[in-house]
Design an enzyme around this catalytic site. Sequence first.
Site, PDB file in Angstrom:
ATOM      1  N   ILE A  57       0.883  -1.164   0.000  1.00 51.09           N
ATOM      2  CA  ILE A  57       0.000   0.000   0.000  1.00 51.09           C
ATOM      3  C   ILE A  57       0.925   1.219   0.000  1.00 51.09           C
ATOM      4  O   ILE A  57       1.888   1.269   0.770  1.00 51.09           O
ATOM      5  CB  ILE A  57      -0.941  -0.007   1.222  1.00 51.09           C
ATOM      6  CG1 ILE A  57      -1.886   1.206   1.200  1.00 51.09           C
ATOM      7  CG2 ILE A  57      -0.175  -0.065   2.530  1.00 51.09           C
ATOM      8  CD1 ILE A  57      -2.932   1.185   2.325  1.00 51.09           C
ATOM      9  N   SER A  58       0.685   2.174  -0.878  1.00 49.59           N
ATOM     10  CA  SER A  58       1.564   3.330  -1.011  1.00 49.59           C
ATOM     11  C   SER A  58       1.533   4.185   0.246  1.00 49.59           C
ATOM     12  O   SER A  58       0.552   4.199   0.993  1.00 49.59           O
ATOM     13  CB  SER A  58       1.149   4.183  -2.217  1.00 49.59           C
ATOM     14  OG  SER A  58       1.260   3.461  -3.416  1.00 49.59           O
ATOM     15  N   GLN A  59       2.615   4.919   0.473  1.00 47.65           N
ATOM     16  CA  GLN A  59       2.656   5.815   1.623  1.00 47.65           C
ATOM     17  C   GLN A  59       1.555   6.874   1.474  1.00 47.65           C
ATOM     18  O   GLN A  59       1.203   7.265   0.356  1.00 47.65           O
ATOM     19  CB  GLN A  59       4.024   6.477   1.749  1.00 47.65           C
ATOM     20  CG  GLN A  59       4.345   7.493   0.668  1.00 47.65           C
ATOM     21  CD  GLN A  59       5.732   8.077   0.797  1.00 47.65           C
ATOM     22  OE1 GLN A  59       6.636   7.673   0.078  1.00 47.65           O
ATOM     23  NE2 GLN A  59       5.912   9.026   1.701  1.00 47.65           N
TER      24      GLN A  59
END
Length: 231
Positions: free
Chosen positions: A65-67
């Site tokens: 999951i992207s920052q």
Amino acid sequence: MHRDEAGWQKAADLMVRRQIEARGIADPRVCAAMRSVPRHVFVPEAVAGAAYEDRPLSIGYGQTISQPYMVARVTELLCLPEGGNVLEVGAGSGYQTAVLAAMGMRVIGLERIEALALVARKRLDSLGLAGEIRTADGRFGWAPGAPYDGIVVSAAAEEVEPAWMEQLSGTGVLVVPLAGPFFGERLLVRRKSGNLHEDEWYDFCRYVPLLEGVEPEDPEASASKAPEDPK
């Protein structure tokens, strides 16, 4: 951690103030959406305690999951009004799809790993968000939903796929982390104008690579590999 309503909302508010607004994201709609979507729901239980930290987290299958900052930055660069028709390529956990849906977008997320797509659908349903998740090879877009006002690619691409440009509306916007002759990737914003387009480059970044094909769910492997079902 963060399961109680007050707990996660406080964590989400701190996330937005310290990681997103403090780094220059000024669109109030983006910040409101990031506050309203419980990020801990989109990660496995084992890493839920780190859900509101400004870093990517593993969601299984070699995916992340992207920052939070990158999710907010991409959403701000997309810059679409409520009701915009959006395609996300590489939906993963479903978090970016959820943020767009929370902003009132009509959004379809494509995920090539069927087990991740199944869980992402359940997460969106559990939150009452209208985003749609499809299992598909995102390199080819999703023609049944076209034309799109915007396309977001949540994986590092080596090139802009022809299908993405074909499926954009005549004034559509593509946001994609593109690999190039520099370290890592960089966000490319391509704005279409009829048969022409204009490119602008933004933040350097690092995403998991965009892969080809579809990976169907393996019932024997899912117990050990798949992320936990949302509770």
